[in-house]
Design an enzyme around this catalytic site. Structure first.
Site, PDB file in Angstrom:
ATOM      1  N   CYS A 170      34.814  41.087  51.539  1.00  4.32           N
ATOM      2  CA  CYS A 170      34.269  41.001  50.183  1.00  4.32           C
ATOM      3  C   CYS A 170      35.264  41.481  49.129  1.00  4.32           C
ATOM      4  O   CYS A 170      36.224  42.187  49.417  1.00  4.32           O
ATOM      5  CB  CYS A 170      32.963  41.784  50.081  1.00  4.32           C
ATOM      6  SG  CYS A 170      33.200  43.563  50.182  1.00  4.32           S
ATOM      7  N   CYS A 221      34.866  43.727  46.773  1.00  3.65           N
ATOM      8  CA  CYS A 221      34.959  45.182  46.552  1.00  3.65           C
ATOM      9  C   CYS A 221      35.801  45.856  47.635  1.00  3.65           C
ATOM     10  O   CYS A 221      36.374  46.912  47.397  1.00  3.65           O
ATOM     11  CB  CYS A 221      33.583  45.825  46.416  1.00  3.65           C
ATOM     12  SG  CYS A 221      32.579  45.901  47.882  1.00  3.65           S
TER      13      CYS A 221
END
Length: 138
Positions: free
Chosen positions: A48, A50
Site C-alpha cells: 500500500c 502508506c
C-alpha cells in the site's frame, strides 16, 4: 491474489537493506521466533501507499538511532500469507494490520504500531515513536 513478484521485490529489498531478516513461510517464522531472545522488531510489510510513503521510510529513520532491537524480521502481507499469519500469531491482542510494526521483548508485545496509527502521520513522527520504544525496551 498476490501481486507479481517483480512488483514487490523492491519493497522486500527495502526491508532487507535495513537489516531485516525476510521470512517467507510459516516454518521460517516459527524457527526464527523460537531462536530469538531479547527484543525482536517484527515488521509486517505491505504494498500500500502508506507503507511506501510513511512506514518503510519511518523504519529506516528509526534505525539510524543508537539503540536498536536485538533482532529484526519482516513478513509481507498479501504476498506470503502463511508467513504473515504465523507472525501475527505472535502479536497477541492485536488484530491483523498491514503495514504494522511490533516490538517484542522475551516473546511479549511491548510496543505496537498498527495501520491506523501510521496512516496520515509523517515518517519522522513514526520514527520518533519507534526510537522511544527502542529506548524504553531495548
Amino acid at each position: 491474489m498476490p501481486y507479481p513478484e517483480m512488483m514487490v521485490a523492491p519493497m522486500r529489498a527495502d526491508m532487507v537493506r535495513m537489516g531485516f531478516q525476510e521470512l517467507r513461510d510459516a516454518e521460517q517464522v516459527e524457527q526464527a521466533m523460537d531462536a530469538m531472545e531479547g527484543t525482536v522488531l517484527v515488521a509486517v510489510n505491505s504494498i500500500c501507499g502508506c507503507a511506501a510513503g510513511i512506514f518503510r521510510p519511518a523504519v529506516a529513520m528509526a534505525l539510524q538511532g543508537d539503540t536498536q532491537p536485538d533482532h529484526m524480521v519482516t513478513v509481507f502481507a498479501g504476498q506470503d500469507m502463511d508467513a504473515t499469519a504465523s507472525a501475527r500469531r505472535h502479536l497477541i491482542g492485536y488484530p491483523p494490520s498491514s503495514p504494522s510494526i511490533a516490538l517484542l521483548k522475551n516473546g511479549d508485545v511491548v510496543f505496537m504500531l498498527e495501520r491506523f496509527q501510521i496512516e496520515g502521520r509523517s515518517a519522522p513522527a513514526i520514527a520518533q515513536d519507534l526510537q522511544s520504544a527502542f529506548a524504553e525496551h531495548c
